[in-house]
Design a protein around this motif. Structure first.
Motif, PDB file in Angstrom:
ATOM      1  N   LYS A  15       0.827  -1.316  -0.011  1.00 51.61           N
ATOM      2  CA  LYS A  15      -0.085  -0.088   0.164  1.00 51.61           C
ATOM      3  C   LYS A  15       0.894   1.179  -0.001  1.00 51.61           C
ATOM      4  CE  LYS A  15      -3.696   2.165   2.535  1.00 51.61           C
ATOM      5  NZ  LYS A  15      -4.722   2.179   3.773  1.00 51.61           N
ATOM      6  N   SER A  16       1.921   1.099   0.864  1.00 56.82           N
ATOM      7  CA  SER A  16       2.857   2.461   0.628  1.00 56.82           C
ATOM      8  C   SER A  16       3.420   2.622  -0.420  1.00 56.82           C
ATOM      9  CB  SER A  16       3.779   2.201   2.042  1.00 56.82           C
ATOM     10  OG  SER A  16       4.640   3.235   2.038  1.00 56.82           O
ATOM     11  N   GLU A  17       4.170   1.369  -0.811  1.00 60.89           N
ATOM     12  CA  GLU A  17       5.095   1.539  -2.246  1.00 60.89           C
ATOM     13  C   GLU A  17       4.040   1.899  -3.349  1.00 60.89           C
ATOM     14  OE1 GLU A  17       7.625  -1.559  -2.897  1.00 60.89           O
ATOM     15  OE2 GLU A  17       8.607  -1.341  -1.067  1.00 60.89           O
ATOM     16  N   GLU A  18       2.771   1.328  -3.420  1.00 63.89           N
ATOM     17  CA  GLU A  18       2.074   1.769  -4.751  1.00 63.89           C
ATOM     18  C   GLU A  18       1.590   3.154  -4.856  1.00 63.89           C
ATOM     19  OE1 GLU A  18      -0.683  -1.538  -4.824  1.00 63.89           O
ATOM     20  OE2 GLU A  18       0.609  -2.920  -5.971  1.00 63.89           O
ATOM     21  N   ALA A  19       1.313   3.785  -3.238  1.00 59.17           N
ATOM     22  CA  ALA A  19       1.066   5.163  -3.228  1.00 59.17           C
ATOM     23  C   ALA A  19       2.105   5.976  -3.861  1.00 59.17           C
ATOM     24  CB  ALA A  19       0.531   5.392  -1.862  1.00 59.17           C
ATOM     25  N   ALA A  20       3.413   5.686  -3.554  1.00 63.14           N
ATOM     26  CA  ALA A  20       4.601   6.470  -3.894  1.00 63.14           C
ATOM     27  C   ALA A  20       4.581   6.242  -5.393  1.00 63.14           C
ATOM     28  CB  ALA A  20       5.659   6.128  -3.212  1.00 63.14           C
ATOM     29  N   MET A  21       4.371   5.024  -5.954  1.00 63.87           N
ATOM     30  CA  MET A  21       4.330   4.812  -7.338  1.00 63.87           C
ATOM     31  C   MET A  21       3.514   5.506  -8.077  1.00 63.87           C
ATOM     32  SD  MET A  21       7.254   2.701  -8.228  1.00 63.87           S
ATOM     33  CE  MET A  21       6.961   2.051  -9.511  1.00 63.87           C
ATOM     34  N   ARG A  22       2.088   5.714  -7.648  1.00 64.61           N
ATOM     35  CA  ARG A  22       1.068   6.241  -8.241  1.00 64.61           C
ATOM     36  C   ARG A  22       1.208   7.999  -8.185  1.00 64.61           C
ATOM     37  NH1 ARG A  22      -4.586   4.477  -5.988  1.00 64.61           N
ATOM     38  NH2 ARG A  22      -5.370   5.665  -7.816  1.00 64.61           N
ATOM     39  N   ALA A  23       2.045   8.190  -7.093  1.00 63.93           N
ATOM     40  CA  ALA A  23       2.285   9.806  -7.130  1.00 63.93           C
ATOM     41  C   ALA A  23       3.582  10.064  -8.008  1.00 63.93           C
ATOM     42  CB  ALA A  23       2.883  10.108  -5.941  1.00 63.93           C
ATOM     43  N   ARG A  24       4.197   9.226  -8.494  1.00 61.20           N
ATOM     44  CA  ARG A  24       5.381   9.395  -9.266  1.00 61.20           C
ATOM     45  C   ARG A  24       5.073   9.186 -10.659  1.00 61.20           C
ATOM     46  NH1 ARG A  24      11.240   6.209  -8.569  1.00 61.20           N
ATOM     47  NH2 ARG A  24      12.510   7.712  -9.834  1.00 61.20           N
ATOM     48  N   PHE A  25       4.165   7.986 -11.061  1.00 58.78           N
ATOM     49  CA  PHE A  25       4.014   7.847 -12.624  1.00 58.78           C
ATOM     50  C   PHE A  25       2.357   8.206 -13.045  1.00 58.78           C
ATOM     51  CE2 PHE A  25       7.617   5.177 -11.404  1.00 58.78           C
ATOM     52  CZ  PHE A  25       8.118   5.281 -12.637  1.00 58.78           C
ATOM     53  N   GLY A  26       1.731   8.565 -11.827  1.00 59.04           N
ATOM     54  CA  GLY A  26       0.321   9.036 -12.282  1.00 59.04           C
ATOM     55  C   GLY A  26      -0.587   8.054 -13.073  1.00 59.04           C
ATOM     56  N   GLU A  27      -1.027   8.470 -14.165  1.00 59.18           N
ATOM     57  CA  GLU A  27      -2.126   7.501 -14.767  1.00 59.18           C
ATOM     58  C   GLU A  27      -1.402   6.353 -15.401  1.00 59.18           C
ATOM     59  OE1 GLU A  27      -5.351   5.930 -16.479  1.00 59.18           O
ATOM     60  OE2 GLU A  27      -5.088   7.495 -14.969  1.00 59.18           O
ATOM     61  N   GLU A  28      -0.406   6.554 -15.522  1.00 58.41           N
ATOM     62  CA  GLU A  28       0.451   5.399 -16.218  1.00 58.41           C
ATOM     63  C   GLU A  28       0.524   4.244 -15.258  1.00 58.41           C
ATOM     64  OE1 GLU A  28       5.008   4.111 -18.067  1.00 58.41           O
ATOM     65  OE2 GLU A  28       4.652   6.129 -16.946  1.00 58.41           O
ATOM     66  N   TYR A  29       0.709   4.465 -14.009  1.00 60.58           N
ATOM     67  CA  TYR A  29       0.905   3.285 -12.991  1.00 60.58           C
ATOM     68  C   TYR A  29      -0.337   2.656 -12.675  1.00 60.58           C
ATOM     69  CZ  TYR A  29       2.492   0.607  -9.119  1.00 60.58           C
ATOM     70  OH  TYR A  29       2.729  -0.636  -8.115  1.00 60.58           O
ATOM     71  N   ASP A  30      -1.731   3.717 -12.546  1.00 61.20           N
ATOM     72  CA  ASP A  30      -2.960   3.384 -12.418  1.00 61.20           C
ATOM     73  C   ASP A  30      -3.379   2.238 -13.758  1.00 61.20           C
ATOM     74  OD1 ASP A  30      -3.523   5.098 -10.197  1.00 61.20           O
ATOM     75  OD2 ASP A  30      -4.154   6.448 -11.451  1.00 61.20           O
TER      76      ASP A  30
END
Length: 257
Positions: A228-243
């Motif tokens: 949960k923590s790591e994926e929140a950081a990845m979503r903040a970094r890559f945005g829609e691409e990570y979604d």
């Protein structure tokens, strides 16, 4: 007239003795009362604790060798095979790991040692359960399955780490790379999945069902919090691409999680 500054008191020969340094007990009391006042003392204490723990484990290992642990390994070939493979796995993992930690080395060492405590509990609980609850050895097919899961987990974790380093070669902070190829095409966290398989295999080597169930439950809880923590950081970094990447992949277990 006496000076108001805290100057060093002279000895009988006229030399300054130097100010008295606070004792460890004093620093510990102050650190407990105000943790932010002595951060270096807290970090040093954690490092010394880790160093002592490592030394005690080494002492216990030396005693085990003196008591004839080699004969035990001769009778329990699957245990020996697991430990040899696990040692190779940890060494290989250190070689291919991308150590880009921002914290000082001693802090990173302390963090890693603390993170290994649940694993050490698993390593202690499985043989304890088998020896003092059931006795004897687990069926051969269960032990063989445990070794197979360990080898599969090693292949997954090490392969994913190598792929991660290969596909992100040349990246910069201004131009980050989201890896979606190789094992990452199927799982978002293949390194965690592989490491868990390696750990779970140990419970099968000894045939310890209670330890195996606890490993599944505790591992799932820790994984949920970490992902949960790591994926929140990845979503903040890559945005829609990570979604979009999350919508097309599973986290740890294909078609399940």
């Amino acid at each position: 007239m006496a000076s108001e500054t805290n100057q060093d008191a002279p000895q009988s020969n006229g030399k300054a003795t130097g100010g008295l340094k606070p004792t460890t007990a004093t620093l510990l009391a102050e650190a407990i009362a105000a943790p932010g006042k002595h951060p270096h003392f807290i970090r040093g204490l954690a490092l010394h604790f880790a160093e002592t723990a490592i030394f005690l484990v080494a002492v216990i290992g030396a005693i085990a060798l003196g008591l004839g642990i080699t004969a035990y390994f001769g009778e329990h070939r699957y245990v020996l095979a697991y430990l040899v493979a696990y040692a190779g796995f940890r060494f290989s993992d250190l070689i291919v790991r991308d150590d880009a930690a921002d914290s000082p080395p001693h802090e990173e060492l302390s963090r890693r040692i603390v993170a290994q405590l649940p694993l050490l509990l698993t390593f202690a609980a499985a043989p304890f359960e088998r020896t003092y609850v059931y006795g004897g050895a687990a069926p051969a097919f269960v032990r063989a399955l445990g070794l197979l899961l360990e080898l599969l987990g090693m292949w997954l974790a090490l392969g994913a780490r190598i792929q991660l380093g290969f596909f992100t070669a040349g990246r910069t902070a201004e131009n980050p790379v989201l890896v979606t190829r190789g094992f990452y095409h199927y799982l978002r966290h293949p390194i965690y999945a592989g490491t868990f398989l390696v750990t779970f295999g140990w419970t099968l080597i000894y045939g310890a069902p209670v330890t195996a169930i606890l490993t599944l439950i505790i591992g799932a809880i820790f994984a949920q919090r970490r992902l949960k923590s790591e994926e929140a950081a990845m979503r903040a970094r890559f945005g829609e691409e990570y979604d979009a990447y999350m919508r097309t992949t599973d986290a740890l277990i294909p078609a399940i999680w």
